[in-house]
Design an enzyme around this catalytic site. Structure first.
Site, mmCIF file in Angstrom:
data_model
loop_
_atom_site.group_PDB
_atom_site.id
_atom_site.type_symbol
_atom_site.label_atom_id
_atom_site.label_comp_id
_atom_site.label_asym_id
_atom_site.label_seq_id
_atom_site.Cartn_x
_atom_site.Cartn_y
_atom_site.Cartn_z
ATOM 1 N N LYS A 108 0.807 -1.232 0.000
ATOM 2 C CA LYS A 108 0.000 0.000 0.000
ATOM 3 C C LYS A 108 0.839 1.282 0.000
ATOM 4 O O LYS A 108 0.369 2.324 -0.435
ATOM 5 C CB LYS A 108 -0.941 0.014 1.209
ATOM 6 C CG LYS A 108 -2.095 -0.964 1.100
ATOM 7 C CD LYS A 108 -3.039 -0.781 2.275
ATOM 8 C CE LYS A 108 -4.194 -1.749 2.199
ATOM 9 N NZ LYS A 108 -5.187 -1.501 3.248
ATOM 10 N N ASP A 150 -10.365 2.947 1.836
ATOM 11 C CA ASP A 150 -10.671 2.407 3.171
ATOM 12 C C ASP A 150 -11.422 3.445 4.005
ATOM 13 O O ASP A 150 -12.481 3.165 4.563
ATOM 14 C CB ASP A 150 -9.381 2.015 3.913
ATOM 15 C CG ASP A 150 -8.767 0.749 3.342
ATOM 16 O OD1 ASP A 150 -9.514 -0.082 2.795
ATOM 17 O OD2 ASP A 150 -7.534 0.598 3.440
#
Ligand code: ATR
Length: 284
Positions: A71, A107
């Site tokens: 990420k 997210d």
């Protein structure tokens, strides 16, 4: 699934990816919504991330998700970063547009959207986040963006929480940001409590991120864990009269946002959750 030469490609890179629920989640939604897309998972070693991204461009991928441990590393190879993803410092969704790679973090977006869908307004509220890792960072950035007026962070490792608070202070002013210890956590009565730690996740389902937390009726309590669906922490919150929200909300929320970014389609949230729980039973 009817794959043709026109079928559009999306996917996931991570290391490992074999236990990821995303292929099942995405492909079920594509089928349901008649989207001519297929979602594939790729186990990519950290040193190969750049090569994988080049390959996606060559192969005409429309986008891809990024999971642990890529990420942060994936950001090195992007052409443009969404503002919140830049503040969070992690990307979990990339759109490929005209050969350029654009990075997002869905997210936090998905988290906040799932609350909004339930009619929960975050402006001027007091929030308590348990944990100070990657998930906490994404959630905190979006909570602050939504206008939370006081944000408290409780974490096992004090230094990590302080570091996160200092980071957030650089981007959000006029907000009360504080670290809470085990001792003074009782002094704050938040409107919203979010567990971002893995404490209570299967197989250690009896554990709680904070023992004997003083839940009050009307509090909104979110646990981002979805295995089990109801953690011990969440059960206790529900029994105390709180609105208890499990980790399916964020799991589905981040996927819905990624689909919106890649295809422009807004998938209905409740329908998506019910497809997954009732139709597929993949979590049971
Ligand atoms: P993620 O990206 O899922 O947030 P992470 O960045 O590794 O994962 O962060 C995990 C968070 O859960 C951290 O806040 C971690 O606390 P530390 O900073 O003290 O490591 C917290 N966490 C993990 N295991 C924990 C445990 N057994 N008890 C309490 N906190 C825990």
């Amino acid at each position: 699934m009817n794959i043709s030469p026109n079928t559009k490609l999306v996917g996931l890179i991570g290391h490992p990816v074999e236990h990821s629920l995303s292929p099942k989640l995405h492909n079920s939604l594509y089928k349901k919504y008649n989207l001519d897309y297929v979602y594939l998972a790729f186990d990519i070693a950290p040193d190969d991330v750049g090569k994988a991204l080049e390959a996606f461009k060559v192969l005409g991928f429309k986008g891809f998700n990024v999971t642990i441990p890529h990420k942060e590393r994936v950001m090195w190879f992007l052409d443009w970063l969404d503002t919140e993803a830049a503040i969070i410092g992690a990307v979990n969704t990339v759109k490929v547009e005209n050969g350029k790679l654009i990075g997002y973090n869905t997210d936090g977006m998905g988290f906040v959207d799932s609350l909004k869908r339930r009619g929960i307004a975050l402006k001027d509220t007091v929030a308590l986040v348990l944990g100070a890792g990657g998930a906490a960072r994404a959630i905190c950035v979006y909570l602050l963006k939504e206008g939370v007026k006081e944000l408290y962070i409780y974490n096992r490792t004090r230094e990590r929480a302080i570091e996160l608070i200092k980071h957030l202070e650089r981007f959000f002013s006029g907000v009360c940001l504080n670290y809470l210890t085990k001792e003074n956590i009782k002094e704050v009565q938040p409107d919203l409590v979010v567990n971002t730690t893995p404490v209570g996740m299967w197989p250690h389902t009896q554990l709680m991120p904070v023992e004997d937390y003083a839940f009050l009726p009307g509090m909104i309590v979110v646990d981002i864990i979805y295995n089990p669906i109801e953690t011990a922490f969440l059960r206790k919150a529900r029994q105390a009269g709180c609105m208890a929200i499990n980790g399916l909300d964020m799991l589905v929320g981040q996927a819905i946002k990624a689909i919106e970014i890649w295809t422009g389609l807004k998938v209905d949230y409740d329908e998506a959750i019910s497809i997954l729980i009732e139709g597929d039973k993949f979590l049971l």
